[in-house]
Design an enzyme around this catalytic site. Structure first.
Site, short mmCIF file in Angstrom:
data_model
loop_
_atom_site.label_atom_id
_atom_site.label_comp_id
_atom_site.label_asym_id
_atom_site.label_seq_id
_atom_site.Cartn_x
_atom_site.Cartn_y
_atom_site.Cartn_z
N GLU A 124 -16.25 -27.20 9.27
CA GLU A 124 -17.46 -26.73 10.19
C GLU A 124 -17.11 -25.04 10.00
OE1 GLU A 124 -17.90 -27.35 14.96
OE2 GLU A 124 -17.47 -28.77 13.61
N ASP A 170 -12.72 -3.62 1.17
CA ASP A 170 -12.22 -5.21 0.45
C ASP A 170 -13.45 -5.80 -0.48
OD1 ASP A 170 -9.91 -5.14 1.69
OD2 ASP A 170 -10.59 -6.21 3.50
N TYR A 206 -1.72 -12.08 -3.98
CA TYR A 206 -1.11 -11.26 -4.92
C TYR A 206 0.48 -11.18 -5.17
CZ TYR A 206 -0.31 -7.97 -1.09
OH TYR A 206 0.06 -7.45 0.10
N ALA A 260 -10.90 -12.75 4.63
CA ALA A 260 -10.99 -12.50 3.06
C ALA A 260 -12.09 -13.13 2.54
CB ALA A 260 -9.64 -12.86 2.48
N LYS A 299 -8.64 -5.30 12.34
CA LYS A 299 -9.68 -4.79 11.49
C LYS A 299 -11.11 -4.89 12.45
CE LYS A 299 -8.45 -6.23 6.71
NZ LYS A 299 -8.85 -6.63 5.43
N SER A 341 0.56 -1.18 -0.05
CA SER A 341 0.07 -0.08 -0.04
C SER A 341 0.96 1.19 -0.02
CB SER A 341 -0.96 0.11 0.99
OG SER A 341 -1.94 -1.03 1.03
N THR A 353 -5.12 -3.25 8.83
CA THR A 353 -4.96 -4.61 8.44
C THR A 353 -4.79 -5.32 9.78
OG1 THR A 353 -3.84 -6.01 7.07
CG2 THR A 353 -2.30 -4.31 8.05
N GLY A 382 -11.81 -21.30 1.00
CA GLY A 382 -11.54 -20.73 2.21
C GLY A 382 -12.61 -20.08 2.92
N ALA A 383 -12.49 -19.95 4.34
CA ALA A 383 -13.31 -19.19 5.11
C ALA A 383 -12.74 -18.65 6.30
CB ALA A 383 -14.27 -20.54 5.79
N GLY A 384 -11.89 -17.76 5.80
CA GLY A 384 -11.06 -16.64 6.92
C GLY A 384 -11.87 -15.25 6.77
P1 ATR Z 1 -7.54 -14.33 5.97
O1 ATR Z 1 -8.22 -13.67 7.10
O2 ATR Z 1 -6.53 -13.56 5.29
O3 ATR Z 1 -8.56 -14.98 5.08
P2 ATR Z 1 -7.48 -16.80 7.64
O4 ATR Z 1 -8.54 -16.41 8.48
O5 ATR Z 1 -6.10 -17.16 8.32
O6 ATR Z 1 -6.83 -15.70 6.72
O7 ATR Z 1 -7.78 -17.89 6.73
C1 ATR Z 1 -7.11 -18.50 5.95
C2 ATR Z 1 -7.66 -19.46 4.98
O8 ATR Z 1 -6.81 -20.15 4.28
C3 ATR Z 1 -8.64 -20.60 5.79
O9 ATR Z 1 -9.91 -20.85 5.02
C4 ATR Z 1 -7.94 -21.89 5.92
O10 ATR Z 1 -8.54 -22.99 6.12
P3 ATR Z 1 -8.90 -23.60 7.44
O11 ATR Z 1 -10.15 -22.78 7.94
O12 ATR Z 1 -9.39 -24.93 7.34
O13 ATR Z 1 -7.72 -23.28 8.24
C5 ATR Z 1 -7.21 -21.77 4.49
N1 ATR Z 1 -5.86 -22.52 4.30
C6 ATR Z 1 -4.70 -22.26 4.88
N2 ATR Z 1 -3.69 -23.24 4.54
C7 ATR Z 1 -4.38 -24.17 4.02
C8 ATR Z 1 -4.09 -25.32 3.21
N3 ATR Z 1 -2.88 -25.81 3.40
N4 ATR Z 1 -5.17 -26.07 2.70
C9 ATR Z 1 -6.34 -25.61 2.51
N5 ATR Z 1 -6.68 -24.42 3.11
C10 ATR Z 1 -5.96 -23.68 3.82
#
Ligand code: ATR
Length: 294
Positions: free
Chosen positions: A165, A114, A235, A142, A78, A29, A74, A138-140
Site C-alpha cells: 500500500e 539527492d 553505501y 530515498a 528534511k 559528509s 538529514t 522500497g518506498a521511503g
Molecule cells: P528512507 O527514508 O531512508 O528511504 P524509510 O522511510 O525507513 O527510509 O524506508 C525504508 C524502506 O526499506 C521501506 O521501503 C521499507 O519497506 P516498508 O515500507 O515495507 O517498511 C524497506 N525495508 C526495510 N526493511 C525491509 C525488509 N526487511 N524487507 C523489505 N523491505 C524493507
C-alpha cells in the site's frame, strides 16, 4: 591513489558549513566535505550538529544568527525544516524534502541534491535510463527522490515495496507530480520475476543489507540476469550482499558511494560556487568506510 586526510586550517574568516540531523555520528559528509574544501584550497570547514527532532526552526535561526554558510539536512529534519526557509527550489518542493541549505546573506535557500546526485552517480557510471524499464525497491524518502529523478529522466519505473500500500501511494504521488505513469507491486519473488524479465536496471532503496545487518539481500541471486545493471544506494558496506551477488552473476553494479558523492558534490558547488573535486570525495569516503570496517 591516496588523497590523505583533510587538514583544515581555521582562521577568523573561515566559512562554516555542516550537517544537522539525529543521529549524525556516522555521517560520511564531514570527512568528504572537509577533504573537498581542503583540496580546492577553500577557507571553509564542515562540522556535524546533532539536533533532536522538533528543532528545525532552531537550526534555521542559528544559521542566520551565526552566519553559517551552508547546511546539509538529514533525518529527522528534511521535511520539518521547509517552512523556516525563505525559498525552496522546485526539485525540493516536488520531492517534498530539503537536504541542502545555502545562506545567501541571511536568506535561506533550500535545495534537494539527492535526486540530481543519484542521476549524476548513474550517468558517471555510464548508465542510460531513457525509455528503460527500472525496478525500484522500497518506498521511503530515498525512494521518492530516486523514483522522481528516474521518471523525469524518461525511465519507465515499477516500485516494489514490502508494504504494497505504501508503494502504491508513492507510485501514485510520483506519477501525479511527473505526469507519467509509475507502476507498483508488492515486493515478492513472484513480482520480482515478472518485473525483472523486462527491466534492465534495478535500484535498491530499502535498508536491507545496510550495516550492521549486512547479510540480507532484497533479491535472490537466481533473479539476477547478467544484462541487468544493479544499483544499491546503501553505501555502508560499499559492496552490499545484493551487489556481491550481482557481481558474481556478471551484472554491472553501481554502489551507494556514487549517490553519496553525487549529492555531496552538488551541495559543495551550491555553497562554494566552484566545481567539486569528485575524485577526492569518492576516495576519501572509500578509505573511511574501509577503515571503519576493520
Ligand atoms: P528512507 O527514508 O531512508 O528511504 P524509510 O522511510 O525507513 O527510509 O524506508 C525504508 C524502506 O526499506 C521501506 O521501503 C521499507 O519497506 P516498508 O515500507 O515495507 O517498511 C524497506 N525495508 C526495510 N526493511 C525491509 C525488509 N526487511 N524487507 C523489505 N523491505 C524493507
Amino acid at each position: 591513489m591516496r588523497w590523505g586526510r583533510a587538514h583544515v586550517r581555521i582562521s577568523g574568516s573561515t566559512r562554516v558549513c555542516g550537517i544537522v540531523g539525529d543521529p549524525v555520528e556516522h555521517s560520511m559528509s564531514p570527512v568528504m566535505q572537509n577533504a573537498a574544501f581542503s583540496h580546492a584550497g577553500l577557507d571553509f570547514v564542515y562540522v556535524p550538529f546533532r539536533l533532536p527532532r522538533g528543532s528545525a526552526r532552531a537550526a534555521a535561526d542559528a544559521m542566520r544568527a551565526m552566519g553559517i554558510r551552508g547546511l546539509n539536512v538529514t533525518v529527522p529534519h528534511k521535511v520539518d525544516i521547509m517552512p523556516y526557509l525563505d525559498r525552496v527550489d522546485s526539485p525540493a518542493l516536488r520531492i517534498g524534502a530539503v537536504n541542502t541549505i545555502v545562506n545567501d546573506g541571511g536568506l535561506l535557500l533550500g535545495y534537494n541534491t539527492d535526486a540530481a546526485g543519484f542521476m549524476r552517480g548513474l550517468s558517471g557510471a555510464g548508465v542510460e535510463v531513457g525509455g528503460v524499464r527500472v525496478a525500484v525497491l522500497g518506498a521511503g524518502g530515498a525512494s521518492r527522490a530516486v523514483t522522481l529523478a528516474l521518471v523525469d529522466a524518461g525511465a519507465r519505473v515499477t516500485v516494489l515495496n514490502r508494504d504494497a500500500e505504501r508503494g502504491a501511494m508513492l507510485a501514485g504521488d510520483v506519477s501525479r507530480k511527473a505526469g507519467r505513469a509509475v507502476e507498483h507491486a508488492g515486493l515478492s519473488a513472484g513480482s520480482l520475476l515478472t518485473v525483472l524479465r523486462e527491466a534492465s536496471l534495478l535500484v535498491n532503496t530499502t535498508t536491507v543489507g545496510m550495516h550492521p545487518d549486512v547479510g540480507g539481500s532484497p533479491v535472490g541471486a537466481e533473479l539476477l540476469r547478467p544484462n541487468l545493471t544493479v544499483c544499491d544506494i546503501v553505501y555502508n558496506p560499499p559492496e552490499t550482499s545484493l551487489l556481491r551477488l550481482a557481481r558474481e552473476r556478471g551484472c554491472r553494479t553501481v554502489d551507494g558511494i556514487e549517490m553519496l558523492v553525487g549529492q555531496g558534490a552538488l551541495a559543495f558547488e551550491l555553497w562554494t560556487g566552484v566545481p567539486a573535486p569528485v575524485e577526492v570525495m569518492r576516495s576519501v569516503v572509500r578509505e573511511e568506510l574501509a577503515r571503519a570496517s576493520h
